[in-house]
Design a protein around this motif. Structure first.
Motif, PDB file in Angstrom:
ATOM      1  N   ASP A   1     -10.205  -7.221  44.062  1.00  0.00           N
ATOM      2  CA  ASP A   1     -10.462  -6.448  42.805  1.00  0.00           C
ATOM      3  C   ASP A   1     -11.600  -5.192  42.991  1.00  0.00           C
ATOM      4  OD1 ASP A   1     -12.725  -7.475  42.803  1.00  0.00           O
ATOM      5  OD2 ASP A   1     -12.184  -8.744  40.720  1.00  0.00           O
TER       6      ASP A   1
ATOM      7  N   PHE B   1       5.855  -6.834  41.129  1.00  0.00           N
ATOM      8  CA  PHE B   1       4.850  -7.320  40.159  1.00  0.00           C
ATOM      9  C   PHE B   1       6.040  -7.345  38.678  1.00  0.00           C
ATOM     10  CE2 PHE B   1       0.769  -7.674  41.473  1.00  0.00           C
ATOM     11  CZ  PHE B   1      -0.080  -8.437  41.167  1.00  0.00           C
TER      12      PHE B   1
ATOM     13  N   LEU C   1      -2.381 -13.722  43.783  1.00  0.00           N
ATOM     14  CA  LEU C   1      -1.062 -12.963  42.644  1.00  0.00           C
ATOM     15  C   LEU C   1      -0.541 -13.982  41.909  1.00  0.00           C
ATOM     16  CD1 LEU C   1       0.155 -11.311  45.977  1.00  0.00           C
ATOM     17  CD2 LEU C   1      -0.543  -9.928  43.816  1.00  0.00           C
TER      18      LEU C   1
ATOM     19  N   ASP D   1      -6.417  -7.879  34.596  1.00  0.00           N
ATOM     20  CA  ASP D   1      -6.080  -6.263  34.933  1.00  0.00           C
ATOM     21  C   ASP D   1      -5.417  -6.636  36.050  1.00  0.00           C
ATOM     22  OD1 ASP D   1      -5.129  -4.273  35.093  1.00  0.00           O
ATOM     23  OD2 ASP D   1      -6.542  -2.957  33.711  1.00  0.00           O
ATOM     24  N   TYR D   2      -4.146  -6.150  37.265  1.00  0.00           N
ATOM     25  CA  TYR D   2      -3.875  -5.693  38.512  1.00  0.00           C
ATOM     26  C   TYR D   2      -4.182  -4.374  38.573  1.00  0.00           C
ATOM     27  CZ  TYR D   2      -3.274 -11.264  38.298  1.00  0.00           C
ATOM     28  OH  TYR D   2      -3.070 -12.361  38.221  1.00  0.00           O
TER      29      TYR D   2
ATOM     30  N   VAL E   1      -8.694 -12.192  44.868  1.00  0.00           N
ATOM     31  CA  VAL E   1      -7.433 -12.689  43.757  1.00  0.00           C
ATOM     32  C   VAL E   1      -5.625 -13.072  43.896  1.00  0.00           C
ATOM     33  CG1 VAL E   1      -5.968 -10.819  41.919  1.00  0.00           C
ATOM     34  CG2 VAL E   1      -7.955  -9.946  42.470  1.00  0.00           C
TER      35      VAL E   1
ATOM     36  N   ILE F   1      -6.163  -3.394  41.950  1.00  0.00           N
ATOM     37  CA  ILE F   1      -6.286  -4.443  43.233  1.00  0.00           C
ATOM     38  C   ILE F   1      -6.248  -4.199  44.330  1.00  0.00           C
ATOM     39  CG2 ILE F   1      -5.315  -6.288  42.030  1.00  0.00           C
ATOM     40  CD1 ILE F   1      -2.452  -5.655  43.545  1.00  0.00           C
TER      41      ILE F   1
ATOM     42  N   TYR G   1       5.391 -10.564  36.548  1.00  0.00           N
ATOM     43  CA  TYR G   1       4.285  -9.840  35.839  1.00  0.00           C
ATOM     44  C   TYR G   1       4.179  -9.460  34.870  1.00  0.00           C
ATOM     45  CZ  TYR G   1      -0.499  -9.095  34.712  1.00  0.00           C
ATOM     46  OH  TYR G   1      -1.651  -9.456  33.655  1.00  0.00           O
TER      47      TYR G   1
END
Length: 280
Positions: A88, A144, A96, A2-3, A94, A6, A148
Motif C-alpha cells: 500500500d 478487480f 489481493l 481501499d485498493y 497487501v 496499491i 472486487y
C-alpha cells in the motif's frame, strides 16, 4: 481496504510455454504468483490442495504459500505468469481479494495487455520498470472489476471496441450512428443491437454520457465557460447541453464553476497572514 493506491513491484515475468516434462519444484513463495492460462492444462498443488487449471483460468497464489506444479504432457500449458510484491502507499504488504482459482475465459483486452507486457519486459528499454508496473496495474484493474467491484465484465467485440475508440477520439464533434456502423463494417440496425449487447446502452446514450463526462472534466479545470465546454463536446445548443448535463449528472454545469469559485475565495492568498501581521 481501499485498493486505489496499491503499488506492485514485479520480481519476475514470463510468457511461459511449457514442455511436456515441465514442473515447478515444491517450495514456499516469497511473492504473489498471478498466472493466466491461455492454453493447455496444468496441475497445481497449493498448501496441500490440488487444483487443475485449464485454458482461460486464472490462479492467484498468495505470498507465503507452499506451491508446486506439473503440466499435462499431452496438452502442455501456456501461461502469462507474474511474480510480484504488492504494497500500500505506506509500504505495508497487501493481499489481493481474488479467489485462488477462477475462470476468466478469452479476453482480447487482457491478451493485448499481457502481450505488451511481454514486449516491455523482454526489450528492457531504459525506464521499462515504470511501464511494466503500469501494465500490471491495468491487468489487476481488469481482475478487480470482476472480483472486487463485481462489474459484469464482457469480452467486447473488436468491432465495438473500434467504434468506442472512435467515439472517444471525436468527442468534440457530432457523431452519427451510421458513421460508427460503417467503421464497424455492419449495417446501422445491426450495429445498434450489437452495441447495446456489449455496453448495455444505446449508442446515443453512450455518446451523451461520454460527452457530458468530458464536459465535466473540462469545466473542472476552471479554464473554460459552460458555453466553451458545450462547443468542445460537439453541442451547438447550449440550453440542450445544460439540460442534458443536469439529467445525466444531477446538477447543472454552472455548479462546477460556482463551486470552484467559492473554493478559491475560501483559500487565503499566499502570505496574506504575514502581511496582515506586519501591518499590525
Amino acid at each position: 481496504m481501499d485498493y486505489k493506491e496499491i503499488n506492485p513491484q514485479i520480481e519476475y515475468y514470463i510468457n511461459r510455454r511449457s514442455t511436456p516434462n515441465w514442473i515447478i519444484e515444491d517450495a514456499t513463495t516469497h511473492f504473489i504468483d498471478l498466472s493466466y492460462f491461455s492454453s493447455g492444462k496444468a496441475l497445481y498443488k497449493v498448501n496441500g490442495e490440488y487444483y487443475e487449471v485449464n485454458q482461460g483460468d486464472l490462479i492467484c497464489i498468495p505470498q507465503g504459500s507452499r506451491r508446486s506444479a506439473t503440466t499435462d504432457a499431452n496438452n502442455p500449458m501456456e501461461s502469462f505468469a507474474i511474480n510480484f510484491q504488492l504494497y500500500d502507499i505506506k509500504g505495508n504488504d497487501v493481499e489481493l481479494p481474488f479467489p485462488l482459482i477462477s475462470h476468466i475465459g478469452f479476453s482480447e483486452e487482457l491478451l493485448s495487455l499481457y502481450n505488451e507486457l511481454t514486449l516491455v519486459w523482454l526489450k528492457k528499454s531504459p525506464g521499462f520498470e515504470i511501464k511494466a508496473r503500469a501494465l500490471l496495474l491495468m491487468i489487476l484493474h481488469h481482475y478487480f472489476k470482476r472480483f472486487y467491484y463485481k462489474i459484469n465484465v464482457r469480452n467486447i467485440d473488436s468491432r465495438i471496441q473500434k467504434s468506442i475508440r472512435y467515439i472517444l477520439s471525436n468527442l468534440h464533434k457530432p457523431i452519427e450512428v451510421e458513421e460508427l456502423a460503417t467503421i464497424a463494417g455492419v449495417t446501422t440496425a445491426y450495429f445498434g443491437t450489437l452495441f447495446k449487447k456489449y455496453t448495455g446502452s444505446s449508442v446515443k446514450d453512450y455518446m451523451n454520457k461520454m460527452k457530458i463526462s468530458n464536459a465535466e472534466n473540462i469545466l473542472i479545470s476552471g479554464e473554460f465557460s459552460v458555453k466553451d465546454a458545450a462547443y468542445k463536446c460537439g453541442f451547438e445548443d447550449i440550453y440542450y447541453f445544460s439540460k442534458l448535463f443536469k439529467k445525466i449528472k444531477g446538477y447543472p454545469p454552472s455548479k462546477i464553476l460556482l463551486d470552484k469559485k467559492m473554493t478559491e475565495l475560501a483559500v487565503p492568498a499566499p502570505n496574506s497572514t504575514n502581511e496582515s501581521s506586519r501591518s499590525l
